[in-house]
Design a protein around this motif. Sequence first.
Motif, PDB file in Angstrom:
ATOM      1  N   LYS A 204       4.207   3.888  -5.147  1.00  0.00           N
ATOM      2  CA  LYS A 204       3.673   2.608  -4.695  1.00  0.00           C
ATOM      3  C   LYS A 204       3.294   2.709  -3.226  1.00  0.00           C
ATOM      4  N   GLY A 205       2.519   1.761  -2.775  1.00  0.00           N
ATOM      5  CA  GLY A 205       2.167   1.685  -1.364  1.00  0.00           C
ATOM      6  C   GLY A 205       0.856   2.332  -0.993  1.00  0.00           C
ATOM      7  N   GLY A 206       0.253   3.098  -1.923  1.00  0.00           N
ATOM      8  CA  GLY A 206      -0.992   3.791  -1.591  1.00  0.00           C
ATOM      9  C   GLY A 206      -2.126   2.834  -1.293  1.00  0.00           C
ATOM     10  N   GLY A 207      -2.242   1.768  -2.103  1.00  0.00           N
ATOM     11  CA  GLY A 207      -3.303   0.794  -1.884  1.00  0.00           C
ATOM     12  C   GLY A 207      -3.148   0.044  -0.582  1.00  0.00           C
ATOM     13  N   GLU A 208      -1.904  -0.286  -0.251  1.00  0.00           N
ATOM     14  CA  GLU A 208      -1.648  -0.998   1.001  1.00  0.00           C
ATOM     15  C   GLU A 208      -1.970  -0.113   2.202  1.00  0.00           C
ATOM     16  N   ALA A 209      -1.579   1.161   2.112  1.00  0.00           N
ATOM     17  CA  ALA A 209      -1.873   2.092   3.212  1.00  0.00           C
ATOM     18  C   ALA A 209      -3.385   2.263   3.388  1.00  0.00           C
ATOM     19  N   MET A 210      -4.116   2.320   2.267  1.00  0.00           N
ATOM     20  CA  MET A 210      -5.570   2.458   2.346  1.00  0.00           C
ATOM     21  C   MET A 210      -6.205   1.205   2.967  1.00  0.00           C
ATOM     22  N   ALA A 211      -5.692   0.033   2.605  1.00  0.00           N
ATOM     23  CA  ALA A 211      -6.207  -1.206   3.187  1.00  0.00           C
ATOM     24  C   ALA A 211      -6.001  -1.220   4.700  1.00  0.00           C
ATOM     25  N   THR A 212      -4.835  -0.751   5.131  1.00  0.00           N
ATOM     26  CA  THR A 212      -4.554  -0.662   6.569  1.00  0.00           C
ATOM     27  C   THR A 212      -5.505   0.316   7.249  1.00  0.00           C
ATOM     28  N   GLU A 213      -5.728   1.457   6.585  1.00  0.00           N
ATOM     29  CA  GLU A 213      -6.618   2.490   7.132  1.00  0.00           C
ATOM     30  C   GLU A 213      -8.034   1.951   7.338  1.00  0.00           C
ATOM     31  N   PHE A 214      -8.511   1.134   6.388  1.00  0.00           N
ATOM     32  CA  PHE A 214      -9.884   0.612   6.458  1.00  0.00           C
ATOM     33  C   PHE A 214      -9.943  -0.759   7.134  1.00  0.00           C
ATOM     34  N   ASN A 215      -8.786  -1.240   7.587  1.00  0.00           N
ATOM     35  CA  ASN A 215      -8.716  -2.522   8.294  1.00  0.00           C
ATOM     36  C   ASN A 215      -9.247  -3.677   7.447  1.00  0.00           C
ATOM     37  N   VAL A 216      -8.805  -3.711   6.176  1.00  0.00           N
ATOM     38  CA  VAL A 216      -9.154  -4.813   5.282  1.00  0.00           C
ATOM     39  C   VAL A 216      -7.861  -5.431   4.758  1.00  0.00           C
ATOM     40  N   ASP A 217      -7.958  -6.618   4.209  1.00  0.00           N
ATOM     41  CA  ASP A 217      -6.771  -7.326   3.730  1.00  0.00           C
ATOM     42  C   ASP A 217      -6.170  -6.644   2.505  1.00  0.00           C
ATOM     43  N   PHE A 218      -4.856  -6.614   2.454  1.00  0.00           N
ATOM     44  CA  PHE A 218      -4.158  -6.171   1.251  1.00  0.00           C
ATOM     45  C   PHE A 218      -3.750  -7.423   0.482  1.00  0.00           C
ATOM     46  N   LEU A 219      -4.264  -7.547  -0.737  1.00  0.00           N
ATOM     47  CA  LEU A 219      -4.073  -8.785  -1.502  1.00  0.00           C
ATOM     48  C   LEU A 219      -2.760  -8.819  -2.273  1.00  0.00           C
ATOM     49  N   GLY A 220      -2.246  -7.638  -2.643  1.00  0.00           N
ATOM     50  CA  GLY A 220      -0.966  -7.628  -3.342  1.00  0.00           C
ATOM     51  C   GLY A 220      -0.838  -6.490  -4.339  1.00  0.00           C
ATOM     52  N   ARG A 221       0.400  -6.304  -4.817  1.00  0.00           N
ATOM     53  CA  ARG A 221       0.709  -5.293  -5.836  1.00  0.00           C
ATOM     54  C   ARG A 221       0.879  -5.965  -7.191  1.00  0.00           C
ATOM     55  N   VAL A 222       0.369  -5.313  -8.223  1.00  0.00           N
ATOM     56  CA  VAL A 222       0.494  -5.831  -9.587  1.00  0.00           C
ATOM     57  C   VAL A 222       1.164  -4.762 -10.447  1.00  0.00           C
ATOM     58  N   PRO A 223       2.358  -5.012 -10.966  1.00  0.00           N
ATOM     59  CA  PRO A 223       3.038  -4.009 -11.795  1.00  0.00           C
ATOM     60  C   PRO A 223       2.480  -3.953 -13.213  1.00  0.00           C
ATOM     61  N   ILE A 224       2.826  -2.886 -13.919  1.00  0.00           N
ATOM     62  CA  ILE A 224       2.520  -2.796 -15.354  1.00  0.00           C
ATOM     63  C   ILE A 224       3.507  -3.692 -16.093  1.00  0.00           C
ATOM     64  N   ASP A 225       2.988  -4.589 -16.897  1.00  0.00           N
ATOM     65  CA  ASP A 225       3.845  -5.512 -17.647  1.00  0.00           C
ATOM     66  C   ASP A 225       3.541  -5.358 -19.137  1.00  0.00           C
ATOM     67  N   PRO A 226       4.472  -4.807 -19.941  1.00  0.00           N
ATOM     68  CA  PRO A 226       4.224  -4.643 -21.380  1.00  0.00           C
ATOM     69  C   PRO A 226       3.895  -5.965 -22.072  1.00  0.00           C
ATOM     70  N   GLY A 227       4.430  -7.052 -21.546  1.00  0.00           N
ATOM     71  CA  GLY A 227       4.143  -8.360 -22.138  1.00  0.00           C
ATOM     72  C   GLY A 227       2.663  -8.707 -22.052  1.00  0.00           C
TER      73      GLY A 227
END
Length: 270
Positions: A204-227
């Motif tokens: 986890k955290g790769g998307g957030e780190a990339m958002a920081t690198e490109f200076n854009v907003d990080f909207l959130g993490r979405v887990p895999i949900d079997p439901g």
Amino acid sequence: MADGALANVKHIVLVLSGKGGVGKSTVTTELALSLVEQGKRVGVLDVDLTGPSVPRMFGVDGAQVHQASTGWVPVYTDETKRLGIMSIGFLLQNKDDAVVWRGPKKNAMIRQFLQDVAWGDLDYLLIDTPPGTSDEHISVAEYLKEYNPDGAVIVTTPQAVSLADVRKELNFCRKVKIPILGVVENMSGFVCPHCAECSDIFSKGGGEAMATEFNVDFLGRVPIDPGLTTLIEADGGSFVDRFTQSALYPIFKKITAKVVANCGDEVIES
């Protein structure tokens, strides 16, 4: 204001990713349903011409598109007509038919989708795109110029192999001057169906780190949900009907609030 089928659309949001299989259509679906829960009128345009999955996501597989004097009428998910869908999946004689088209025919189809669908008054039009930075993306960017789209939601998964391709999408947006509304890190963890504990099977955290690198907003993490898979795979559109009961609804409620705010729209608390 520009004329045409999109003249009465207040906000246009693209859902993009340079990588396939990261869940763009799922994110588009959940974003659309969250916006409808906020009282918005929403349209979803599926421009993934060779892999249209949006009809299935909304439980309207097999529906027919009708022609009116104003253009193609979208397929609505219920009688309130607050959520309309348009996809090439509705135009195929058999849903398993392959769309084997070269670039010019794809471009013509996308132009027709953007010009000839009678959306009417919409608060949001979400455009679900195929992976990559190819013909479809260039066509959409060119055709939407006069409408000044609000921007793009970029979807990625946490792994480095996904991030490498999604970085290209971020650079594509900057080259064609599409604002970036933020990054969603999808499949970030797995929610156990028995104990509800979340395990980081894909890191986890790769998307957030990339958002920081490109200076854009990080909207959130979405887990895999079997439901979620159970609801989508069920017949009868139960995902649309029961989305607010899913474990992902609170997560997408927050993501949607950030997207709405970044579009300069009023966030409705509920």
